[in-house]
Design a protein around this motif. Structure first.
Motif, PDB file in Angstrom:
ATOM      1  N   HIS A   1       1.207  16.857  -2.590  1.00  0.00           N
ATOM      2  CA  HIS A   1       0.643  15.554  -2.211  1.00  0.00           C
ATOM      3  C   HIS A   1       0.535  15.434  -0.691  1.00  0.00           C
ATOM      4  CE1 HIS A   1       0.072  11.161  -2.204  1.00  0.00           C
ATOM      5  NE2 HIS A   1       0.832  11.209  -1.126  1.00  0.00           N
ATOM      6  N   LYS A   2      -0.633  14.993  -0.237  1.00  0.00           N
ATOM      7  CA  LYS A   2      -0.806  14.638   1.180  1.00  0.00           C
ATOM      8  C   LYS A   2      -1.554  13.322   1.222  1.00  0.00           C
ATOM      9  CE  LYS A   2      -0.991  19.286   3.193  1.00  0.00           C
ATOM     10  NZ  LYS A   2       0.419  19.371   3.581  1.00  0.00           N
ATOM     11  N   GLY A   3      -0.896  12.280   1.658  1.00  0.00           N
ATOM     12  CA  GLY A   3      -1.528  10.964   1.635  1.00  0.00           C
ATOM     13  C   GLY A   3      -1.387  10.253   2.965  1.00  0.00           C
ATOM     14  N   GLU A   4      -1.629   8.940   2.925  1.00  0.00           N
ATOM     15  CA  GLU A   4      -1.553   8.142   4.152  1.00  0.00           C
ATOM     16  C   GLU A   4      -0.120   8.093   4.696  1.00  0.00           C
ATOM     17  OE1 GLU A   4      -2.838   4.120   3.549  1.00  0.00           O
ATOM     18  OE2 GLU A   4      -2.486   3.539   5.647  1.00  0.00           O
TER      19      GLU A   4
ATOM     20  N   SER B   1       3.778  13.231   2.638  1.00  0.00           N
ATOM     21  CA  SER B   1       3.357  14.589   2.290  1.00  0.00           C
ATOM     22  C   SER B   1       4.518  15.215   1.538  1.00  0.00           C
ATOM     23  CB  SER B   1       3.075  15.410   3.539  1.00  0.00           C
ATOM     24  OG  SER B   1       2.044  14.811   4.298  1.00  0.00           O
TER      25      SER B   1
ATOM     26  N   ARG C   1       2.434   1.802  -3.443  1.00  0.00           N
ATOM     27  CA  ARG C   1       1.516   2.438  -4.401  1.00  0.00           C
ATOM     28  C   ARG C   1       1.565   3.961  -4.249  1.00  0.00           C
ATOM     29  NH1 ARG C   1      -3.291   0.137  -5.999  1.00  0.00           N
ATOM     30  NH2 ARG C   1      -3.913   2.221  -6.602  1.00  0.00           N
ATOM     31  N   GLU C   2       1.476   4.403  -3.009  1.00  0.00           N
ATOM     32  CA  GLU C   2       1.492   5.857  -2.792  1.00  0.00           C
ATOM     33  C   GLU C   2       2.858   6.443  -3.155  1.00  0.00           C
ATOM     34  OE1 GLU C   2       0.013   7.209   1.049  1.00  0.00           O
ATOM     35  OE2 GLU C   2       1.050   9.124   0.771  1.00  0.00           O
TER      36      GLU C   2
ATOM     37  N   ASP D   1       3.076   6.876  -6.852  1.00  0.00           N
ATOM     38  CA  ASP D   1       2.238   8.028  -7.234  1.00  0.00           C
ATOM     39  C   ASP D   1       2.994   9.338  -7.030  1.00  0.00           C
ATOM     40  OD1 ASP D   1      -0.037   6.726  -8.013  1.00  0.00           O
ATOM     41  OD2 ASP D   1      -1.171   7.137  -6.167  1.00  0.00           O
ATOM     42  N   VAL D   2       3.639   9.456  -5.876  1.00  0.00           N
ATOM     43  CA  VAL D   2       4.373  10.689  -5.569  1.00  0.00           C
ATOM     44  C   VAL D   2       5.522  10.885  -6.559  1.00  0.00           C
ATOM     45  CG1 VAL D   2       5.817  11.863  -3.865  1.00  0.00           C
ATOM     46  CG2 VAL D   2       3.748  10.662  -3.129  1.00  0.00           C
TER      47      VAL D   2
ATOM     48  N   ARG E   1       0.843  -1.196   0.000  1.00  0.00           N
ATOM     49  CA  ARG E   1       0.000   0.000   0.000  1.00  0.00           C
ATOM     50  C   ARG E   1       0.885   1.256   0.000  1.00  0.00           C
ATOM     51  NH1 ARG E   1      -2.753  -1.075   4.524  1.00  0.00           N
ATOM     52  NH2 ARG E   1      -2.475   0.887   5.647  1.00  0.00           N
ATOM     53  N   ARG E   2       1.939   1.156   0.809  1.00  0.00           N
ATOM     54  CA  ARG E   2       2.899   2.250   0.880  1.00  0.00           C
ATOM     55  C   ARG E   2       3.605   2.439  -0.473  1.00  0.00           C
ATOM     56  NH1 ARG E   2       7.923   3.244   2.483  1.00  0.00           N
ATOM     57  NH2 ARG E   2       8.309   4.885   4.007  1.00  0.00           N
TER      58      ARG E   2
ATOM     59  N   SER F   1       7.805  14.950   3.891  1.00  0.00           N
ATOM     60  CA  SER F   1       6.748  14.491   4.804  1.00  0.00           C
ATOM     61  C   SER F   1       6.908  15.014   6.224  1.00  0.00           C
ATOM     62  CB  SER F   1       6.667  12.951   4.812  1.00  0.00           C
ATOM     63  OG  SER F   1       6.439  12.458   3.513  1.00  0.00           O
TER      64      SER F   1
END
Lengths: 449, 449
Positions: free
Chosen positions: A193-196, A199, A155-156, A159-160, A152-153, B140
């Motif tokens: 970007h600000k995600g799980e 940032s 994937r993000e 994206d970044v 999951r990490r 981040s």
């Protein structure tokens, strides 16, 4: 019939110096310091380029023990290595492995973006999440990220990185010395970007290369790994134990990608290929037997244990059924480890048999150059592969492949005789991705008309 | 009297493409894409090598805004860039800037260690902690690390990196193909560092280069920066506004190092040098005037603001006293910012005067080649400098320095006519550090005898 007009085979070459097993390094033709000698890499990258390979490929992993195989023990780091190769070659793609688990996306975006500019559009990133739990201890963490969390990490993270790569539209820099306008500020874009997990504001201080963005490779085989690949991969480095297994993986991955709305032709499935080649099939089989016999069983057990977080298989009796290790954490090379357990059960393997089966790269590709070329063609036309990533550490095997097998593939119209492109995307038949901001502006304009 | 046998001048050359000010890029001789064109860097590194420079130097910073100066806006990343230069040159040192605030020590140790092997002992790391608060938002974090905390963190970071670089003793790899011993496991050492900021087990998968470890550069000017330099620096990139200021810094830094038990000769103090050279002193002064006149005041204010976290000085009246910005956070380029405030007060500068004074690189080095060489000799023999790091983005200035100034320095016996060494430590007269484990074993043995 010539396949020249149609689908074309893709070929990569892994450069791994003294090899990731425990015996290849003893081959007299292989220099003992190959893994830390930049000249060895340059020479082999140029040989691959002379044979019109699509790319060279650098494997990696951020954790070692005293029992780790020779190449991993002491080797050049992928980004620095590939940057040196970038100015030592001119056409061949340059693909490096790097983990999303122990890096900052801003630094990864910068380094691969920089490699892409240095190589003028030949960079590829093999995105991994790291299978070895011990890596955590090199990065101030008590524990490695749990398997599904790290995907999951990842994937993000990707994206970044892709967002940062689009920080500048392709016409952002007028560099007009008369008017004094260096940058058109409207073409520089922060990501915000600000995600799980991350940032990241951006922008990245890099414009795009001739291929737009580096190509994304991926190598996961678990359920999470396949889903991740279906989302982000433009090429996958798959296992290649058998035609049937590869065909299943090929169909499965492309179906997953199609279900996500992607064109399945734009994910190239490239199994790892470790052929044993000789003038005749009999000679090749004899070499295979001799090599297997020369392997040290203890080292095969260590090699097998690596898939299970360096679990020590030397503690079990050799000639009894493969031990029950399903209770062990599979937070490591999960897909590979699960596969070992499944096949050992199905085929009722002893530990000794399993060590031989999984501690070595198994291959269907043993024989004369014609036999190897036939197998490659069979896999390719049978949709078990879009091409292969060659794993041949021994100089003589690499030479035979280049000098005997590649010409057969070229004669059959399966593989290029010369480069038609000078970017990795060009070689792989992948389009240049339009900058996201340029695209958004274009679509807004179209909608307004 | 020839100084050939004695202390020798050290020279580095900053390669910064289109330059870190806002007007140099408009020089017709400077290609607009110099900062992202690897061929521009290769050409200039080779020119520096042909003139026997000790090293090339890459500045860096992980944060930009639309107002950032041209070079920083869009440039190759230091590690990838230097790796490409490593195989395009053979003698010159390769020094790159990298921040301890937003990297993992394991990754930094690997990449600089790998560059050191690729270049066969020519790597240097300019250790910075990052002065721009905005960088936090690319990594981040809500806030940048506070100034003194980030120096404490940097100390530990460097300790870890140096520890990892010693993971293998120099004779760790017998690579004996007959006996099958690749690694002597007793010569591989885990670090097992556990500190305030980092826990890093190691070992690093890299053996040491011909120079043992990369050379550590540092550039801090604040109190914390000087103490950090006194502890870890083997060379410092200092400011160079005036002879007196540099002599104070030189004496201070070496005294601090001596107080820590270090040999002060083993920290090379290298001010940045931005000379303006012409055939005659009059011509050089005229060029200086013309360049200052061509600077856009608004851009000088932006450049000045960068030292204060991109504070916007355009809001203040130009011809009144320098505004009171002491209430602003100085968690940025603290040493530089405090110096601006101090000098502005002492010299009663208006904002306009301060913008001209600090928004440009000020230099005492304006004149004919002989005048420049005289100044260099004065600073060198007067112990204001052990050498200089040349900052000349304009091709014609670099050419004049290489073709006219360097030969004068060579004639005076101040600077080498050819390389005596092929490592950066060799050029700088720094010893190869003994591996810490080899040393410990040697001392234990001596103690037991």
């Amino acid at each position: 019939m010539s396949a020249q007009q149609g689908r074309q085979l893709k070929l990569g070459a892994i450069l791994e110096g003294v090899a990731t097993d425990h015996s290849t390094w003893r081959d007299p033709a292989l220099p003992g310091d190959a893994s830390i000698d930049i000249n060895w890499y340059i020479e082999n990258a140029r040989l691959a380029e002379a044979s019109k390979f699509d790319f060279v490929f650098i494997v990696d992993s951020p954790f070692i023990t005293p029992d780790t195989a020779p190449h991993f023990l002491n080797r050049l780091e992928p980004l620095t290595l590939l940057s040196a190769l970038a100015v030592s070659t001119s056409k061949i793609g340059l693909v490096g492995t790097l983990t999303t688990s122990y890096w900052e996306p801003y630094n990864v975006a910068r380094q691969f973006g920089s490699l892409d500019l240095i190589s003028r559009g030949r960079a590829g990133w093999n995105v991994v999440t790291t299978g070895l739990e011990g890596a955590a201890r090199n990065y101030s963490r008590e524990d490695h990220f749990e398997h599904s969390l790290r995907y999951r990490r990842a994937r993000e993270f990707v994206d970044v990185v892709q967002g940062l790569w689009d920080s500048y539209e392709d016409d952002a820099f007028p560099r007009d010395k008369v008017s004094g306008v260096f940058l058109d500020k409207s073409k520089q874009h922060a990501l915000n970007h600000k995600g799980e997990f991350f940032s990241v504001a951006g922008p990245l201080a890099l414009s795009r290369s001739a291929q737009g963005q580096p190509v994304l490779f991926q190598a996961g085989v678990s359920e999470e790994g396949r889903n991740f690949g279906a989302h982000i991969a433009e090429a996958t480095f798959a296992g290649a134990e058998s035609f049937e297994e590869s065909r299943e993986y090929y169909a499965d991955l492309k179906a997953r990608a199609a279900a996500l709305g992607r064109d399945p032709d734009l994910i190239k499935v490239l199994p790892g290929l470790a052929p044993i080649i000789a003038d005749t099939d009999e000679e090749a089989k004899a070499i295979e037997e001799a090599r297997r016999g020369a392997f040290d069983l203890e080292k095969l057990l260590v090699q097998l244990g690596r898939l299970f977080n360096y679990h020590d298989f030397r503690q079990y009796p050799l000639d009894e059924p493969f031990p029950d290790v399903s209770g062990l954490t599979l937070n490591s090379y999960k897909g590979h480890a699960e596969r070992v357990i499944r096949i050992a059960r199905e085929e009722k393997l002893t530990l000794r048999a399993a060590a031989h089966r999984f501690g070595l790269w198994r291959t269907e590709f043993v024989g004369s150059p014609k036999t190897i070329a036939d197998s490659i063609e069979h896999w390719f036309t049978g949709h078990a592969a879009d091409g292969f990533i060659l794993r041949v550490a021994r100089p003589q095997d690499f030479a035979l492949f280049r000098e005997k097998v590649v010409p057969l593939l070229q004669q059959r119209g399966l593989f290029r005789k010369d480069y038609d492109h000078s970017t990795l995307r060009g070689h792989l038949g992948l389009p240049v991705p339009e900058n996201r901001w340029t695209r958004a502006a274009r679509l807004n304009l179209a909608a307004a008309e």
